[in-house]
Write a protein that holds these residues in place. Structure first.
Motif: not given
Length: 575
Positions: A415-427
């Protein structure tokens, strides 16, 4: 004089027809040395056979697609096409021809036996039975090399169908036979997860497997009855027996046609309890079948099938596309995707690392945590796909608190990596775990405190509780879902989930067996996950059930400690 043989019932229904024996080409292979000057010709013979079989399989795949054959068939044919390009099979056979100067047939059989030995080290019964793909590809090649690829049974004029009797059957065989009025399959080998079983169920053709020497006791064109519900094959039945089974078959067909009317009926018990009927799938191609029975969602997506037939793990983008496809197609319905249930016995990089006892070794979550980079890649792909539907992630074979904590830590890292890469996902993606070992069922607190849902994998739970390898024919008769210890573990898990508000499902074979539906409902189960072909039959059981009446009866069953008494009591539930 008619007589009956008992085997394993793997596809329900009754078939009455005449025997068509399918030869077992591997029994006819000769071993001889090839002169040095003829080695190039022998290699060319092998290459020509590979090209011929590849053409046959591609043609059969096209026929399957054109005929809208169920996805299981196409997937297996795809795998066999890939095996024809696998250096571990064809490449190794070419080396044997060159090094040992042996004929192509014998080289193929030697390499097949080597690969089968490796497959037999695999604990998972479904993956272990994929050795059949290797055997069946080699058999097709050998038939071409021997010059007798076989013939299809002619259509009969007496109104009776044809019963295929074989040592084993490949998915390609089933497609070849599709237009020849095949009414049943009977094989020497196989189990509930064998090719014959899976394809027969998907095509609704009665089948009995595991008969050992059935090919030795029947003759071509002999009259046969196949009872795929009871696992009985009657050889040379008299007219009275045939009439009896015709009547029984008519009753079954009428019942099956009635089931189709239930497709859009909500699964609600007589006393108003809503039940969720989910499906188990292997990949995106299976979603159409799930939608055809109006399933409430996917309760188990077995992601390990993404790497079958290849020696490398699919990368993040390929996994993302597979998960996205299923989630998008299922729309608002939940999709529970299980992380790779693999082990050192089926390593992802193609390297064989056999263990003395793979069932108790580095498998499932243990393997994933031992390969954190691989696990993180999968978690990233899953989270990326979560924006396309209602994703739930399920971790297999958990037994220790630290396994849960480490898995959740890797989810947080993804989750942290995707947030840093600004990639959307369902939290809000829920994380759940599978209850597959007795230790987990007896120490549920650690799961309840950390996870959002649980799923009971009854296949492994029974196997580990009773110390029974369910794929071992020598002890398969001891594999019993109604053993009191097994029922206590299942019932205790369901009740603990209800007590703490944690959803619990069952995704093993018990969920799709109507003989256990009332028992599970009485335990408090409200989420069943099964093969799509079983959904409507289980729904019928649900619609007839009164949970208020069942619950006290089932509680009494859970206190019993004799299997015979348990079985009698479960049978009385339906009365």
């Amino acid at each position: 004089m008619p007589f009956a043989i008992h085997g394993l019932p793997v596809s329900q229904g009754i078939a009455i027809g005449h025997v068509h024996l399918v030869s077992h080409a591997l029994l006819e292979v000769n071993h001889y040395h090839v002169a040095q000057r003829h080695l190039d010709e022998e290699l060319e013979r092998l290459d020509d056979a590979v090209a011929t079989v590849q053409g046959e399989l591609i043609g059969l795949k096209a026929a399957a697609t054109a005929g809208h054959t169920h996805s299981e068939v196409g997937a297996f044919v795809d795998l066999q096409i890939m095996l024809l390009a696998d250096p571990m099979l064809i490449g190794a056979a070419r080396e044997l021809i060159g090094e040992r100067r042996c004929n192509a047939e014998w080289a193929l059989v030697q390499q097949m036996e080597h690969l089968v030995e490796q497959f037999q080290q695999i604990e998972d019964p479904y993956l272990r039975e994929r050795q059949a793909d290797v055997v069946q590809v080699v058999e097709r090649l050998v038939k071409v090399l021997l010059g007798h690829p076989g013939h299809l049974p002619p259509k009969r004029r007496d109104g009776l169908g044809t019963i295929i009797v074989a040592h084993d059957l490949s998915p390609a065989d089933t497609i070849s036979f599709r237009d020849h009025n095949i009414s049943g399959f009977v094989t020497d080998v196989g189990g509930p997860t064998s090719h014959t079983a899976i394809v027969a169920r998907s095509l609704a053709i009665p089948a009995v497997v595991g008969l050992h020497h059935i090919r030795d006791v029947v003759e071509d064109d002999e009259l046969l009855i196949v009872d795929g519900t009871r696992g009985v094959v009657i050889i040379g039945p008299d007219e009275r027996t045939v009439e009896e089974y015709r009547l029984r078959r008519s009753e079954l067909e009428l019942e099956r046609s009635k089931l189709k009317r239930l497709k859009d009926t909500p699964a609600t018990t007589l006393d108003g309890e809503d039940v969720s009927l989910l499906v188990n799938i292997e990949g995106p191609k299976d979603v159409a079948t799930a939608r055809s029975v109006n399933a409430d969602g996917v309760g188990l997506y077995r992601t390990e099938f993404l790497f079958i037939g290849r020696d490398t793990l699919p990368d993040e983008d390929e996994q993302y596309e597979a998960y996205r496809s299923v989630l998008k197609t299922m729309g608002k319905r939940p999709v529970t995707i299980r992380t790779f249930d693999v082990g050192a016995d089926k390593a992802l990089n193609g390297a064989a690392r056999p263990e003395p006892n793979p069932a108790l070794g580095l498998r499932a979550v243990r393997y994933s945590l031992a390969e954190p980079k691989m696990f993180l890649t999968q978690l990233r792909a899953l989270l990326r796909a979560s924006v396309h539907g209602r994703l739930r992630i399920m971790v297999p074979m958990l037994a220790h608190a630290h396994e849960i904590d480490q898995s959740l830590a890797l989810v947080d890292k993804a989750r942290a990596e995707l947030r840093a890469e600004r990639i959307k996902f369902d939290e809000s993606v829920e994380i759940g775990g599978m209850i597959e070992v007795p230790a987990a069922a007896l120490a549920l607190g650690m799961f309840i405190r950390r996870l959002s849902f649980l799923s009971i994998g009854t296949n492994d739970l029974i196997q580990y509780t009773l110390a029974i390898d369910r794929a071992n024919e020598s002890v398969a008769h001891l594999y019993d879902p109604l053993h009191p210890a097994v029922l206590k573990l299942i019932g205790g898990t369901i009740q603990a989930g209800a007590r703490y508000g944690l959803p619990v499902s069952v995704c093993g074979e018990m969920a799709g067996d109507p003989a256990y539906t009332l028992l599970l409902l009485g335990m408090g189960l409200r989420n069943f996950s099964m093969h799509p072909a079983n959904v409507l039959e289980i729904k019928q059981q649900v619609l007839r059930a009164d949970v208020g009446d069942l619950a006290p009866k089932v509680q009494r069953i859970l206190k019993m400690d004799e299997q015979a008494r348990v079985r009698e009591a479960v049978e009385r539930l339906a009365g």
